[in-house]
Design a protein around this motif. Structure first.
Motif, PDB file in Angstrom:
ATOM      1  N   GLN A 198       0.811  -1.210   0.000  1.00 58.27           N
ATOM      2  CA  GLN A 198       0.000   0.000   0.000  1.00 58.27           C
ATOM      3  C   GLN A 198       0.849   1.267   0.000  1.00 58.27           C
ATOM      4  O   GLN A 198       0.455   2.288  -0.563  1.00 58.27           O
ATOM      5  CB  GLN A 198      -0.923  -0.001   1.224  1.00 58.27           C
ATOM      6  CG  GLN A 198      -1.917   1.147   1.247  1.00 58.27           C
ATOM      7  CD  GLN A 198      -2.738   1.159   2.525  1.00 58.27           C
ATOM      8  OE1 GLN A 198      -2.366   0.542   3.510  1.00 58.27           O
ATOM      9  NE2 GLN A 198      -3.852   1.879   2.501  1.00 58.27           N
ATOM     10  N   MET A 201       2.499   1.430  -3.903  1.00 56.04           N
ATOM     11  CA  MET A 201       1.711   1.209  -5.123  1.00 56.04           C
ATOM     12  C   MET A 201       1.296   2.524  -5.763  1.00 56.04           C
ATOM     13  O   MET A 201       1.309   3.588  -5.154  1.00 56.04           O
ATOM     14  CB  MET A 201       0.464   0.386  -4.790  1.00 56.04           C
ATOM     15  CG  MET A 201      -0.556   1.160  -3.967  1.00 56.04           C
ATOM     16  SD  MET A 201      -2.012   0.168  -3.547  1.00 56.04           S
ATOM     17  CE  MET A 201      -3.011   1.396  -2.696  1.00 56.04           C
ATOM     18  N   THR A 202       0.896   2.443  -7.039  1.00 55.54           N
ATOM     19  CA  THR A 202       0.249   3.562  -7.728  1.00 55.54           C
ATOM     20  C   THR A 202      -1.242   3.498  -7.418  1.00 55.54           C
ATOM     21  O   THR A 202      -1.896   2.485  -7.676  1.00 55.54           O
ATOM     22  CB  THR A 202       0.455   3.456  -9.255  1.00 55.54           C
ATOM     23  OG1 THR A 202       1.858   3.508  -9.544  1.00 55.54           O
ATOM     24  CG2 THR A 202      -0.240   4.590  -9.972  1.00 55.54           C
ATOM     25  N   HIS A 203      -1.765   4.562  -6.822  1.00 53.32           N
ATOM     26  CA  HIS A 203      -3.168   4.552  -6.393  1.00 53.32           C
ATOM     27  C   HIS A 203      -4.100   4.396  -7.588  1.00 53.32           C
ATOM     28  O   HIS A 203      -3.790   4.811  -8.708  1.00 53.32           O
ATOM     29  CB  HIS A 203      -3.479   5.853  -5.643  1.00 53.32           C
ATOM     30  CG  HIS A 203      -4.793   5.839  -4.929  1.00 53.32           C
ATOM     31  ND1 HIS A 203      -5.942   6.357  -5.484  1.00 53.32           N
ATOM     32  CD2 HIS A 203      -5.144   5.351  -3.709  1.00 53.32           C
ATOM     33  CE1 HIS A 203      -6.945   6.209  -4.639  1.00 53.32           C
ATOM     34  NE2 HIS A 203      -6.489   5.600  -3.545  1.00 53.32           N
ATOM     35  N   ARG A 204      -5.258   3.808  -7.339  1.00 53.04           N
ATOM     36  CA  ARG A 204      -6.193   3.485  -8.431  1.00 53.04           C
ATOM     37  C   ARG A 204      -6.603   4.718  -9.235  1.00 53.04           C
ATOM     38  O   ARG A 204      -6.898   4.616 -10.431  1.00 53.04           O
ATOM     39  CB  ARG A 204      -7.433   2.803  -7.864  1.00 53.04           C
ATOM     40  CG  ARG A 204      -8.232   3.651  -6.903  1.00 53.04           C
ATOM     41  CD  ARG A 204      -9.406   2.869  -6.296  1.00 53.04           C
ATOM     42  NE  ARG A 204     -10.194   3.670  -5.380  1.00 53.04           N
ATOM     43  CZ  ARG A 204     -11.133   4.529  -5.748  1.00 53.04           C
ATOM     44  NH1 ARG A 204     -11.403   4.696  -7.031  1.00 53.04           N
ATOM     45  NH2 ARG A 204     -11.803   5.226  -4.855  1.00 53.04           N
ATOM     46  N   THR A 205      -6.607   5.898  -8.587  1.00 50.13           N
ATOM     47  CA  THR A 205      -6.991   7.114  -9.312  1.00 50.13           C
ATOM     48  C   THR A 205      -5.936   7.546 -10.321  1.00 50.13           C
ATOM     49  O   THR A 205      -6.203   8.390 -11.181  1.00 50.13           O
ATOM     50  CB  THR A 205      -7.238   8.265  -8.318  1.00 50.13           C
ATOM     51  OG1 THR A 205      -6.061   8.475  -7.527  1.00 50.13           O
ATOM     52  CG2 THR A 205      -8.403   7.947  -7.399  1.00 50.13           C
ATOM     53  N   ARG A 206      -4.733   6.968 -10.232  1.00 50.71           N
ATOM     54  CA  ARG A 206      -3.652   7.343 -11.154  1.00 50.71           C
ATOM     55  C   ARG A 206      -3.258   6.191 -12.077  1.00 50.71           C
ATOM     56  O   ARG A 206      -2.276   6.283 -12.810  1.00 50.71           O
ATOM     57  CB  ARG A 206      -2.427   7.794 -10.343  1.00 50.71           C
ATOM     58  CG  ARG A 206      -2.698   9.010  -9.471  1.00 50.71           C
ATOM     59  CD  ARG A 206      -1.529   9.299  -8.558  1.00 50.71           C
ATOM     60  NE  ARG A 206      -0.306   9.525  -9.325  1.00 50.71           N
ATOM     61  CZ  ARG A 206       0.902   9.584  -8.780  1.00 50.71           C
ATOM     62  NH1 ARG A 206       1.064   9.414  -7.478  1.00 50.71           N
ATOM     63  NH2 ARG A 206       1.952   9.799  -9.533  1.00 50.71           N
ATOM     64  N   VAL A 207      -4.020   5.108 -12.022  1.00 51.90           N
ATOM     65  CA  VAL A 207      -3.695   3.932 -12.837  1.00 51.90           C
ATOM     66  C   VAL A 207      -4.120   4.171 -14.294  1.00 51.90           C
ATOM     67  O   VAL A 207      -5.267   4.573 -14.566  1.00 51.90           O
ATOM     68  CB  VAL A 207      -4.377   2.669 -12.280  1.00 51.90           C
ATOM     69  CG1 VAL A 207      -4.237   1.501 -13.259  1.00 51.90           C
ATOM     70  CG2 VAL A 207      -3.783   2.300 -10.920  1.00 51.90           C
ATOM     71  N   GLU A 239     -12.634  -0.219 -12.586  1.00 54.63           N
ATOM     72  CA  GLU A 239     -12.255  -0.674 -11.244  1.00 54.63           C
ATOM     73  C   GLU A 239     -12.013  -2.188 -11.218  1.00 54.63           C
ATOM     74  O   GLU A 239     -11.523  -2.707 -10.222  1.00 54.63           O
ATOM     75  CB  GLU A 239     -13.354  -0.319 -10.239  1.00 54.63           C
ATOM     76  CG  GLU A 239     -13.595   1.173 -10.083  1.00 54.63           C
ATOM     77  CD  GLU A 239     -12.516   1.847  -9.236  1.00 54.63           C
ATOM     78  OE1 GLU A 239     -12.211   1.339  -8.164  1.00 54.63           O
ATOM     79  OE2 GLU A 239     -11.974   2.872  -9.687  1.00 54.63           O
ATOM     80  N   GLU A 275      -3.542  -5.382  -0.260  1.00 54.06           N
ATOM     81  CA  GLU A 275      -2.750  -4.179  -0.061  1.00 54.06           C
ATOM     82  C   GLU A 275      -1.856  -4.243   1.172  1.00 54.06           C
ATOM     83  O   GLU A 275      -0.940  -3.437   1.325  1.00 54.06           O
ATOM     84  CB  GLU A 275      -3.659  -2.946   0.015  1.00 54.06           C
ATOM     85  CG  GLU A 275      -4.679  -2.999   1.129  1.00 54.06           C
ATOM     86  CD  GLU A 275      -5.639  -1.812   1.078  1.00 54.06           C
ATOM     87  OE1 GLU A 275      -5.404  -0.893   0.270  1.00 54.06           O
ATOM     88  OE2 GLU A 275      -6.620  -1.815   1.846  1.00 54.06           O
ATOM     89  N   GLY A 305      -4.989  -0.313  -6.328  1.00 50.28           N
ATOM     90  CA  GLY A 305      -3.935   0.285  -7.128  1.00 50.28           C
ATOM     91  C   GLY A 305      -3.149  -0.765  -7.884  1.00 50.28           C
ATOM     92  O   GLY A 305      -3.562  -1.927  -7.986  1.00 50.28           O
ATOM     93  N   ASP A 345       1.727  11.770  -0.920  1.00 42.80           N
ATOM     94  CA  ASP A 345       1.908  10.327  -1.093  1.00 42.80           C
ATOM     95  C   ASP A 345       3.257   9.834  -0.585  1.00 42.80           C
ATOM     96  O   ASP A 345       3.618   8.678  -0.806  1.00 42.80           O
ATOM     97  CB  ASP A 345       1.732   9.925  -2.556  1.00 42.80           C
ATOM     98  CG  ASP A 345       2.753  10.589  -3.477  1.00 42.80           C
ATOM     99  OD1 ASP A 345       3.505  11.470  -3.010  1.00 42.80           O
ATOM    100  OD2 ASP A 345       2.796  10.222  -4.670  1.00 42.80           O
TER     101      ASP A 345
END
Length: 414
Positions: A198, A201-207, A239, A275, A305, A345
């Motif tokens: 966690q 990682m690259t957060h899901r909003t930036r994937v 998602e 995570e 992410g 981050d």
């Protein structure tokens, strides 16, 4: 008469030799002990043998030191009585004590600390011979000491700890013996098993991801622009990642003229991981699977992410950029007024290391932004001021409901 004076001088010298030898052996570090055999040959090997039984070594040296001091005291008393009578014994005792303290204790010990390896190896054969000669006395004294020591409690030994090793390396970095970046790399290695996916990682909003139904011809411009060699693909919901497309397979199909091939036809099955997976376990997983990217799921099974092998390696080496990747700004920047500008981050442990703080989380927060959200119990907004025991944060930038950057002013210390 002269022989007595010479004998007293020799005894004082021996007192200094025994005191220095004791300090030389006891001040050796583990690294020094392991290198004695290589650096000093046979004498180093003898010194290592003696250090295998430190109780016997210390007992031998102390017995020898006490015998010498007692003999010096007796000889000095005999000389004093013959020259000045019994009345001068008190003054002579004080003078002898001062000489032993200066020349038999303090000075030899200070010299031994500076030259501990040389003195320990030079004296090792003599101490070994003395321990064999005095073996019965050493055994009796050592056995009595062992019984008393056992009664005082368990022996936890002096095994090196992680904190002790890091302290030594940190001190070496301060002295300039090793470069600062090497110290931080070693520190990161020791912390490697404590960091979770966690935190890196690259957060899901930036994937960056693509629909698996589109063709290579449709996907190629976006892939080239993004610059990634492994692309997550989804079915209907971004998602829900259902596969990973490799740039190599895309180029193979393109060269073969099969640009109408859909991404779902060439995608490979992704790796799904929780995570809270530790990154040292993640590294082992990458090595076994041969796929250098994994989909991170949260506790509810949703997308948290994406983590790559590069993310894991960067936890030791620091940020790695390729020829086409734009370098990010520093995660922590000290401003002229003494405050700091921090990316939200940034891992919480890294912020603590850099700022000298001890921000602690009772939940699952791994980043500074997560800590601030947890600390306030709500999602902060731009220009929010958040006071903590270590200083005050001001939220400088937000992206939707996500903190981007904060300014931190440390609390004043007395």
């Amino acid at each position: 008469m002269e022989a007595e004076y010479l004998g007293l001088a020799v005894l004082l010298l021996l007192s200094g030799v025994f005191s220095g030898t004791e300090t030389a052996f006891t001040s050796l570090s583990l690294m020094q002990i392991h290198s004695l055999n290589t650096k000093y040959g046979k004498k180093g090997h003898v010194a290592q043998r003696l250090l295998e039984r430190p109780d016997r070594l210390l007992t031998t040296v102390l017995i020898g030191n006490n015998l010498v001091n007692i003999a010096a005291s007796a000889l000095a008393s005999a000389i004093t009585i013959r020259l000045f009578g019994n009345a001068a014994l008190g003054a002579m005792t004080g003078i002898l004590t001062l000489f032993i303290l200066i020349f038999g204790e303090v000075t030899p010990k200070q010299i031994a600390i500076v030259h501990n390896e040389t003195i320990a190896c030079a004296m090792a054969p003599a101490i070994l011979a003395l321990s064999i000669t005095l073996r019965p006395i050493v055994w009796i004294v050592g056995s009595a000491s062992y019984v008393v020591t056992r009664l005082s409690g368990p022996n936890h030994g002096n095994a090196p700890t992680r904190e002790g090793i890091l302290h030594v390396i940190g001190h070496a970095s301060t002295l300039g013996v090793i470069e600062n970046y090497k110290f931080h790399m070693v520190k990161n290695v020791f912390r490697f098993s404590d960091v979770t996916v966690q935190a890196v990682m690259t957060h899901r909003t930036r994937v960056f991801s693509l629909n698996h139904n589109i063709t290579i011809d449709q996907a190629l411009p976006a892939i080239v622009k993004a610059g990634y060699s492994r692309i997550p693909v989804y079915d209907d919901n971004p998602e829900e990642i259902v596969g990973i497309v490799l740039l190599k397979d895309v180029l193979d199909k393109t060269v073969a003229g099969n640009r109408s091939t859909r991404l779902k036809q060439i995608m490979v099955d992704p790796i799904y991981i929780p995570e809270n997976r530790r990154i040292h376990r993640m590294l082992q997983h990458f090595r076994r699977s041969g796929l250098n990217i994994a989909v991170v799921r949260d506790e509810y099974g949703g997308l948290a992410g994406i983590v790559t092998l590069e993310d894991v390696i960067e936890e030791i080496l620091g940020e790695i950029y390729d020829e086409h990747e734009e370098q990010e700004l520093e995660k922590i920047v000290k401003l002229p007024d003494g405050s700091y500008l921090l990316a939200a981050d940034v891992p919480l442990y890294f912020a603590n290391d850099t700022l000298g703080t001890q921000f602690e989380t009772s939940g699952s927060a791994q980043t500074l932004g997560g800590y601030l959200t947890e600390y306030t119990g709500r999602i902060p907004v731009k220009d929010d001021a958040i006071s903590t025991p270590h200083g005050e944060f001001v939220v400088r930038a937000m992206q939707k409901k996500h903190i981007v950057s904060v300014q931190f002013r440390p609390a004043e210390t007395d």
